[in-house]
Design an enzyme around this catalytic site. Structure first.
Site, short mmCIF file in Angstrom:
data_model
loop_
_atom_site.label_atom_id
_atom_site.label_comp_id
_atom_site.label_asym_id
_atom_site.label_seq_id
_atom_site.Cartn_x
_atom_site.Cartn_y
_atom_site.Cartn_z
N THR A 95 1.14 -3.98 4.37
CA THR A 95 0.87 -4.28 5.78
C THR A 95 0.20 -5.63 5.99
O THR A 95 0.19 -6.14 7.11
CB THR A 95 -0.01 -3.18 6.41
OG1 THR A 95 -1.25 -3.12 5.70
CG2 THR A 95 0.68 -1.83 6.36
N ASP A 96 -0.36 -6.22 4.93
CA ASP A 96 -1.05 -7.50 5.09
C ASP A 96 -0.17 -8.55 5.77
O ASP A 96 -0.66 -9.37 6.55
CB ASP A 96 -1.49 -8.05 3.72
CG ASP A 96 -2.74 -7.37 3.19
OD1 ASP A 96 -3.37 -6.60 3.95
OD2 ASP A 96 -3.07 -7.60 2.02
N THR A 139 0.82 -1.22 0.00
CA THR A 139 0.00 0.00 0.00
C THR A 139 0.85 1.26 0.00
O THR A 139 0.50 2.25 -0.65
CB THR A 139 -0.93 0.00 1.23
OG1 THR A 139 -1.82 -1.11 1.15
CG2 THR A 139 -1.74 1.29 1.31
#
Length: 325
Positions: free
Chosen positions: A89-90, A16
């Site tokens: 960030t996943d 992201t």
């Protein structure tokens, strides 16, 4: 400042933080490491020399063990004072812990990202990168292993978790952050002890999975998963409990592969001897399951995967979980 003349490598994996909105309205990774660094206000005034590396341009969900093991080898070759890794960030909580287990030495390795894309109002990427660079360049962060820096908090890789799908304060730790960045200073409050490490250059293929236990489970899904993996993490109720109907399936699986017992709660240990009913923690451990102790299921799977990729047998896996967790 103390960070003057220090050097930091910023390595971009995508995610992201590197995404912009496309004409169809969806966000995809498009920004390079140069783009990310150029967008950070105040970075030049720190006096820290930053070198940039484009390593991958992938969503966090698409990173693989092979990507991270190759990254670890690359990190070990860098002649800098610290490293910042930007990614989606996943999977930050997984990749940070993996890097903690396959990199050695005192050089700070800092993982960061963003919850908002670069196209969104209030994008958090630049602030996170600036704080991460400060941490990577600091003497205070040396010897801390891999850490995650988010929202000016410093989290140990072994404790950090993503606990919200969209909030800019998505990352938390139990028992809490090990430090903060405040007034341009890195402040370390807690120093976790060092962990043994694996050599990332010598690994083989392995497949592991997490099976989350739910109300009414009867063991059928556990048996199905067991046919396709070499190791399994069971995310159990409470302090390590499963329905009685799952006990036989787990007993059979534990005879043929390492089966790690973790708690799905997100914090706290798997107990050893408090409960004694069929499917309790003491019953399952007596049947050959391996305690994850305080490791959550996600971290337990990372450790199990690395152990199997480095040819550890079931007894060695059990001993390692006692040491690493």
């Amino acid at each position: 400042m103390a960070d003057n003349a220090r050097s930091v490598a910023v390595i971009s994996l995508g995610g992201t933080i590197a995404m912009t909105t496309q004409t169809d309205g969806g966000a995809t990774p498009t920004l390079s490491a140069d783009d990310l660094v150029a967008a950070v206000p105040g970075l030049a005034s720190t006096g820290i020399h930053v070198e940039v590396h484009d390593f991958r341009r992938l969503p966090g969900a698409s990173l693989a063990f092979s990507d991270l093991l190759e990254l670890a080898v690359t990190v070990e070759t860098l002649t800098v004072d610290g490293v910042v890794i930007t990614q989606g960030t996943d999977t930050i909580e997984e990749t940070a812990y993996l890097l903690d287990l396959v990199t050695g030495g005192d050089m700070p390795i800092v993982v960061t990202g963003a919850m908002r894309t670069a196209s969104m109002a209030g994008a958090d990427g630049p602030a996170n990168v600036l704080a991460a660079v400060r941490v990577a360049a600091s003497a205070e962060a040396r010897g801390q292993g891999c850490v995650v820096v988010f929202g000016e908090e410093i989290h140990a890789a072994r404790w950090v978790r993503k606990t919200h799908a969209t909030s800019p304060t998505a990352f938390t730790s139990y028992p809490g952050p090990i430090g903060y960045v405040a007034e341009e200073r890195v402040r370390i409050m807690t120093r976790p002890g060092p962990l043994p490490t694996f050599d990332p250059r010598y690994t083989s293929a392995a497949r592991t999975a997490i099976a989350t236990i739910g109300l009414g489970d009867d063991g059928t899904v556990l048996q199905a998963i067991g046919e396709h993996v070499q190791g399994l993490v069971v995310a159990a109720f409470g302090a390590g409990h499963v329905p009685m109907a799952c006990v036989d399936a787990l007993t059979d699986l534990a005879k043929s592969m390492p089966v790690v017992l973790a708690t799905r709660t997100g914090a706290g240990p798997v107990l050893q001897r408090t409960y004694g009913f069929p499917g309790s923690e003491s019953d399952l451990l007596a049947r050959g399951l391996i305690s994850a102790n305080t490791l959550d299921p996600v971290k337990a799977r990372i450790l199990l995967q690395l152990l199997l990729m480095t040819s550890h047998d079931k007894d060695e896996v059990a001993q390692s979980f006692s040491t690493f967790s």
